[in-house]
Design a protein around this motif. Structure first.
Motif, mmCIF file in Angstrom:
data_model
loop_
_atom_site.group_PDB
_atom_site.id
_atom_site.type_symbol
_atom_site.label_atom_id
_atom_site.label_comp_id
_atom_site.label_asym_id
_atom_site.label_seq_id
_atom_site.Cartn_x
_atom_site.Cartn_y
_atom_site.Cartn_z
ATOM 1 N N ASN A 1 98.852 -94.459 102.531
ATOM 2 C CA ASN A 1 97.852 -94.307 101.703
ATOM 3 C C ASN A 1 96.612 -94.958 102.089
ATOM 4 O O ASN A 1 95.523 -94.295 101.919
ATOM 5 N N THR A 2 96.800 -95.963 102.765
ATOM 6 C CA THR A 2 95.361 -96.513 103.588
ATOM 7 C C THR A 2 94.794 -95.840 104.293
ATOM 8 O O THR A 2 93.593 -95.390 104.517
ATOM 9 N N SER A 3 95.731 -94.879 105.243
ATOM 10 C CA SER A 3 95.046 -94.003 106.192
ATOM 11 C C SER A 3 94.519 -93.053 105.859
ATOM 12 O O SER A 3 93.272 -92.622 105.951
ATOM 13 N N LYS A 4 95.029 -92.385 104.679
ATOM 14 C CA LYS A 4 94.465 -91.265 104.142
ATOM 15 C C LYS A 4 92.972 -91.729 103.337
ATOM 16 O O LYS A 4 92.306 -90.901 103.463
ATOM 17 N N MET A 5 93.066 -92.826 102.695
ATOM 18 C CA MET A 5 91.876 -93.137 102.052
ATOM 19 C C MET A 5 90.837 -93.367 103.234
ATOM 20 O O MET A 5 89.671 -93.053 103.057
ATOM 21 N N ASN A 6 91.224 -93.999 104.176
ATOM 22 C CA ASN A 6 90.172 -94.318 105.218
ATOM 23 C C ASN A 6 89.666 -92.896 106.070
ATOM 24 O O ASN A 6 88.409 -92.808 106.215
#
Length: 253
Positions: A73-78
């Motif tokens: 999820n962090t990668s997607k948000m970034n």
């Protein structure tokens, strides 16, 4: 004369002429008030706030060599945050604004142009988030609302059609019709006028003193010519003696 002495002289000069400075400052504030009241156009704003989010994509998002691993999820948000600037530039294109104008004109039977839409929109990316806000500001409350309301549909569609839909958008705060106009900010503008008037007055006082070449006293002589003043001649006021005045009156009789 050193720098400190010059500064002290300027400060002393300004303090002596404080009435002129205050007068100019008040005139500046008054002019700012009059200009704001008579020449500032009232505007109305409607805003829509969006959340950008990224879909799973092993090609674009995953740093792992395992193709089947889902991105975090962090990668997607970034990734969504990183792409926001690109999408904002797409929203500023003439093609996109023409599409907005066409949709609004069809919906509300208006005749807005793409340039009107483009000039009305401002974009704001909320720092360190995937949130962004688009504001429509015009001189008509209905027009601002109509444009902002259309963005609720057009923005998600544009993002879904671009870049294979890797980043989408959802409406988090819908557009509302402005009930009142934007504040004219009288205090702020009057304060600016007050400060501008004071600065102009200070410049006037300083320049007038610099351009005045008259010698006003012994200090000016010593400063300009470097010659010490040994003494000055006092001003005498001659008055006829009382006795002489009485004698003259008697002789006239």
């Amino acid at each position: 004369m050193n720098i400190d002495a010059n500064v002290q002289k300027i400060i002393s000069l300004l303090l002596k002429k404080w009435k002129i400075i205050v007068l100019f400052a008040l005139i500046g504030a008054l002019l700012a008030y009059v200009y704001t009241a008579n020449f500032t156009t009232l505007t109305y704003s409607s805003s829509v706030e969006f959340l950008a989010y990224s879909q799973d994509s092993q090609q674009e998002l995953s740093d792992s060599t395992t193709a089947s691993q889902q991105a975090s999820n962090t990668s997607k948000m970034n990734y969504a945050i990183k792409m926001l600037d690109t999408y904002i530039e797409l929203f500023k294109t003439n093609e996109f604004n023409q599409a907005i104008a066409d949709d609004v004109n069809k919906e509300y039977s208006t005749s807005y142009t793409s340039s009107q839409i483009k000039n009305a929109l401002t974009f704001e990316i909320i720092e360190n988030t995937a949130m962004f806000k688009i504001t429509a500001t015009t001189t008509d409350a209905d027009m601002s609302y109509q444009i902002a309301h259309q963005l609720e549909t057009s923005i998600p569609e544009k993002m879904e059609d671009t870049n294979n839909g890797l980043v989408n958008a959802s409406v988090e705060d819908i557009a509302l019709k402005a009930s009142t106009s934007e504040s004219l900010e009288y205090p702020k503008k009057c304060l600016i006028g007050f400060a501008a008037g004071a600065v102009l007055a200070a410049i006037y006082v300083i320049l007038r003193d610099i351009l005045d070449i008259r010698v006003k006293g012994s200090d000016d002589l010593a400063e300009r010519y470097g010659i010490p003043v040994l003494g000055t001649i006092p001003e005498f006021e001659f008055k006829p003696a009382a006795k002489n005045s009485a004698k003259e009156k008697g002789a006239r009789k």
